[in-house]
Scaffold this motif. Structure first.
Motif, PDB file in Angstrom:
ATOM      1  N   PRO A  31       0.844  -1.213   0.000  1.00 40.08           N
ATOM      2  CA  PRO A  31       0.000   0.000   0.000  1.00 40.08           C
ATOM      3  C   PRO A  31       0.870   1.250   0.000  1.00 40.08           C
ATOM      4  CG  PRO A  31      -0.728  -1.571   1.673  1.00 40.08           C
ATOM      5  CD  PRO A  31       0.575  -2.079   1.154  1.00 40.08           C
ATOM      6  N   SER A  32       0.470   2.241  -0.805  1.00 39.36           N
ATOM      7  CA  SER A  32       1.306   3.422  -0.965  1.00 39.36           C
ATOM      8  C   SER A  32       0.508   4.704  -0.795  1.00 39.36           C
ATOM      9  CB  SER A  32       1.977   3.416  -2.351  1.00 39.36           C
ATOM     10  OG  SER A  32       2.808   2.279  -2.508  1.00 39.36           O
ATOM     11  N   ILE A  33       1.216   5.771  -0.462  1.00 45.30           N
ATOM     12  CA  ILE A  33       0.632   7.103  -0.298  1.00 45.30           C
ATOM     13  C   ILE A  33       1.566   8.125  -0.927  1.00 45.30           C
ATOM     14  CG2 ILE A  33      -0.599   6.542   1.843  1.00 45.30           C
ATOM     15  CD1 ILE A  33       1.738   7.918   3.352  1.00 45.30           C
ATOM     16  N   ILE A  34       1.096   9.372  -1.041  1.00 43.05           N
ATOM     17  CA  ILE A  34       1.993  10.452  -1.428  1.00 43.05           C
ATOM     18  C   ILE A  34       2.894  10.782  -0.246  1.00 43.05           C
ATOM     19  CG2 ILE A  34       2.158  12.866  -2.166  1.00 43.05           C
ATOM     20  CD1 ILE A  34      -0.554  12.593  -3.457  1.00 43.05           C
ATOM     21  N   ASN A  35       4.162  10.922  -0.502  1.00 41.44           N
ATOM     22  CA  ASN A  35       5.084  11.327   0.559  1.00 41.44           C
ATOM     23  C   ASN A  35       4.538  12.573   1.260  1.00 41.44           C
ATOM     24  OD1 ASN A  35       7.714  11.390   1.968  1.00 41.44           O
ATOM     25  ND2 ASN A  35       8.007  13.267   0.778  1.00 41.44           N
ATOM     26  N   PRO A  36       4.379  12.544   2.595  1.00 39.48           N
ATOM     27  CA  PRO A  36       3.704  13.640   3.304  1.00 39.48           C
ATOM     28  C   PRO A  36       4.243  15.036   3.009  1.00 39.48           C
ATOM     29  CG  PRO A  36       3.940  11.767   4.755  1.00 39.48           C
ATOM     30  CD  PRO A  36       4.680  11.419   3.495  1.00 39.48           C
ATOM     31  N   MET A  37       5.558  15.229   2.975  1.00 41.50           N
ATOM     32  CA  MET A  37       6.090  16.566   2.709  1.00 41.50           C
ATOM     33  C   MET A  37       5.841  17.003   1.270  1.00 41.50           C
ATOM     34  SD  MET A  37       9.581  17.033   4.887  1.00 41.50           S
ATOM     35  CE  MET A  37       9.706  16.376   6.551  1.00 41.50           C
ATOM     36  N   ASP A  38       5.671  16.039   0.369  1.00 36.97           N
ATOM     37  CA  ASP A  38       5.320  16.399  -1.009  1.00 36.97           C
ATOM     38  C   ASP A  38       3.890  16.927  -1.070  1.00 36.97           C
ATOM     39  OD1 ASP A  38       7.821  15.483  -1.622  1.00 36.97           O
ATOM     40  OD2 ASP A  38       7.149  13.584  -2.483  1.00 36.97           O
ATOM     41  N   GLU A  39       3.028  16.438  -0.191  1.00 36.94           N
ATOM     42  CA  GLU A  39       1.680  17.004  -0.096  1.00 36.94           C
ATOM     43  C   GLU A  39       1.749  18.465   0.357  1.00 36.94           C
ATOM     44  OE1 GLU A  39      -0.615  14.348   2.449  1.00 36.94           O
ATOM     45  OE2 GLU A  39      -1.673  13.661   0.652  1.00 36.94           O
ATOM     46  N   ASN A  40       2.667  18.775   1.274  1.00 36.94           N
ATOM     47  CA  ASN A  40       2.859  20.167   1.689  1.00 36.94           C
ATOM     48  C   ASN A  40       3.341  21.023   0.523  1.00 36.94           C
ATOM     49  OD1 ASN A  40       3.951  18.586   4.543  1.00 36.94           O
ATOM     50  ND2 ASN A  40       2.330  20.110   4.721  1.00 36.94           N
ATOM     51  N   ALA A  41       4.236  20.455  -0.301  1.00 33.58           N
ATOM     52  CA  ALA A  41       4.721  21.184  -1.473  1.00 33.58           C
ATOM     53  C   ALA A  41       3.578  21.437  -2.451  1.00 33.58           C
ATOM     54  CB  ALA A  41       5.841  20.398  -2.154  1.00 33.58           C
ATOM     55  N   LEU A  42       2.727  20.441  -2.638  1.00 33.70           N
ATOM     56  CA  LEU A  42       1.582  20.607  -3.541  1.00 33.70           C
ATOM     57  C   LEU A  42       0.625  21.665  -3.002  1.00 33.70           C
ATOM     58  CD1 LEU A  42      -0.154  19.884  -5.944  1.00 33.70           C
ATOM     59  CD2 LEU A  42      -0.998  17.888  -4.683  1.00 33.70           C
ATOM     60  N   GLU A  43       0.360  21.641  -1.713  1.00 33.04           N
ATOM     61  CA  GLU A  43      -0.537  22.638  -1.117  1.00 33.04           C
ATOM     62  C   GLU A  43       0.046  24.048  -1.289  1.00 33.04           C
ATOM     63  OE1 GLU A  43      -3.595  24.587   0.681  1.00 33.04           O
ATOM     64  OE2 GLU A  43      -3.555  22.492   0.035  1.00 33.04           O
ATOM     65  N   ALA A  44       1.356  24.196  -1.105  1.00 33.29           N
ATOM     66  CA  ALA A  44       1.994  25.500  -1.298  1.00 33.29           C
ATOM     67  C   ALA A  44       1.829  25.968  -2.738  1.00 33.29           C
ATOM     68  CB  ALA A  44       3.475  25.424  -0.925  1.00 33.29           C
ATOM     69  N   ALA A  45       1.966  25.041  -3.685  1.00 34.84           N
ATOM     70  CA  ALA A  45       1.802  25.379  -5.098  1.00 34.84           C
ATOM     71  C   ALA A  45       0.375  25.805  -5.403  1.00 34.84           C
ATOM     72  CB  ALA A  45       2.193  24.184  -5.965  1.00 34.84           C
ATOM     73  N   LEU A  46      -0.587  25.081  -4.857  1.00 38.05           N
ATOM     74  CA  LEU A  46      -1.995  25.407  -5.101  1.00 38.05           C
ATOM     75  C   LEU A  46      -2.347  26.778  -4.530  1.00 38.05           C
ATOM     76  CD1 LEU A  46      -3.577  21.921  -4.311  1.00 38.05           C
ATOM     77  CD2 LEU A  46      -3.184  22.918  -6.568  1.00 38.05           C
ATOM     78  N   GLN A  47      -1.809  27.093  -3.363  1.00 38.79           N
ATOM     79  CA  GLN A  47      -2.076  28.404  -2.769  1.00 38.79           C
ATOM     80  C   GLN A  47      -1.486  29.524  -3.615  1.00 38.79           C
ATOM     81  OE1 GLN A  47      -0.940  28.565   1.369  1.00 38.79           O
ATOM     82  NE2 GLN A  47      -2.088  26.728   1.915  1.00 38.79           N
ATOM     83  N   LEU A  48      -0.274  29.331  -4.129  1.00 39.18           N
ATOM     84  CA  LEU A  48       0.347  30.352  -4.976  1.00 39.18           C
ATOM     85  C   LEU A  48      -0.442  30.523  -6.276  1.00 39.18           C
ATOM     86  CD1 LEU A  48       4.113  29.470  -4.466  1.00 39.18           C
ATOM     87  CD2 LEU A  48       3.017  31.626  -3.831  1.00 39.18           C
ATOM     88  N   ARG A  49      -0.881  29.409  -6.857  1.00 41.05           N
ATOM     89  CA  ARG A  49      -1.680  29.499  -8.079  1.00 41.05           C
ATOM     90  C   ARG A  49      -2.995  30.214  -7.827  1.00 41.05           C
ATOM     91  NH1 ARG A  49      -4.773  24.354  -9.720  1.00 41.05           N
ATOM     92  NH2 ARG A  49      -5.866  25.188  -7.910  1.00 41.05           N
ATOM     93  N   ASP A  50      -3.641  29.886  -6.710  1.00 41.47           N
ATOM     94  CA  ASP A  50      -4.922  30.533  -6.397  1.00 41.47           C
ATOM     95  C   ASP A  50      -4.759  32.039  -6.205  1.00 41.47           C
ATOM     96  OD1 ASP A  50      -6.011  28.025  -6.534  1.00 41.47           O
ATOM     97  OD2 ASP A  50      -6.167  27.734  -4.356  1.00 41.47           O
ATOM     98  N   GLN A  51      -3.590  32.470  -5.710  1.00 38.43           N
ATOM     99  CA  GLN A  51      -3.344  33.884  -5.473  1.00 38.43           C
ATOM    100  C   GLN A  51      -2.900  34.632  -6.731  1.00 38.43           C
ATOM    101  OE1 GLN A  51      -0.420  33.979  -2.359  1.00 38.43           O
ATOM    102  NE2 GLN A  51      -1.709  32.871  -0.914  1.00 38.43           N
TER     103      GLN A  51
END
Length: 260
Positions: A31-51
């Motif tokens: 069973p696999s997941i997205i590496n947790p800190m990569d999820e933080n990187a994705l969230e940071a990217a989404l916030q910058l795009r939204d802004q």
């Protein structure tokens, strides 16, 4: 802003298995997941795009099952996703992985910013993000806890051991983030429906014009020659008696072992 986020699919289990022939992780059937800190990187990217507008492209290198991580990224809000997958990449160390991802990023095209998690929970090297920056000859900032876009640069707050440091870095650049930067959003129902239908674009070694000398197990300068389980620590010894008596016993024990 056009942002590329590099993610990794990691085992979601403590029962990690090692291939005894290659000394690499066995990922099939785990069973696999997205590496947790990569999820933080994705969230940071989404916030910058939204802004500031633009798009977020997610890239991962891995076997076909890594498409699950990419679909989760799209469900969270990413605009497009690429799977970099080829048998030629099997057994890559951080050198070969960073090279392969850099080649894939060049193939994907124009970008303003690359975001990565500080490190992966299965390897804990924190080398791939900086490695990508070196292959692409980009300025980089690591350990980011806050990222703010300015005119043609980023203002980045770095989390160090005793203080936080604020630096300015020109775009395009690469930034690695720590988990304290944000709380990743959960995929929405609309996002899940979109992810189910989304096209996951695949890139092979030929597609990205990867040099065989820098890919896979044979292109990895780091070699794992032996893996073993450390022996369990022995039981301690409890000293009893009055404080002064215990001190005497402890000193005697230390002298016996030539530690005092």
């Amino acid at each position: 802003m056009d942002i590329v986020v590099c993610i990794k699919q990691v085992p979601d289990t403590t029962e990690v298995r090692i291939n005894p022939e290659t000394n690499t992780l066995v990922r099939d059937g785990v069973p696999s997941i997205i590496n947790p800190m990569d999820e933080n990187a994705l969230e940071a990217a989404l916030q910058l795009r939204d802004q500031h507008g633009g798009k977020v492209t997610v890239i991962t290198m891995g076997p076909p099952q890594a498409t699950d991580a990419l679909r989760t990224s799209i469900a969270m809000g990413a605009d497009e996703a690429y799977l970099v997958s080829d048998r030629a990449f099997a057994g890559s160390d951080t050198w070969a992985t960073s090279y392969t991802l850099a080649q894939a990023i060049k193939k994907v095209g124009k970008f303003d910013l690359i975001l990565c998690g500080k490190q992966a929970v299965d390897g804990d090297t924190a080398q791939v993000g900086p490695g990508i920056a070196e292959w692409l000859n980009l300025p980089q900032v690591t350990f980011a806890v806050k990222v703010t876009k300015e005119e043609a640069s980023l203002k980045v707050e770095r989390m160090l051991e005793e203080i936080n440091e604020i630096v300015s870095i020109p775009l395009p650049c690469l930034v690695t983030v720590v988990k304290q930067i944000n709380e990743p959003r959960l995929p929405s129902l609309k996002g899940l429906m979109r992810a189910k239908k989304a096209e996951i674009k695949s890139l092979s070694a030929q597609d990205i014009q990867a040099d065989p000398k820098n890919t896979g197990l044979n292109g990895s300068p780091t070699k794992v020659v032996k893996i073993f389980t450390p022996p369990p620590k022995g039981g301690g010894e409890m000293l009893s008696g009055e404080p002064a008596e215990i001190v005497g016993k402890l000193v005697d024990k230390l002298k016996e072992r030539k530690l005092a």
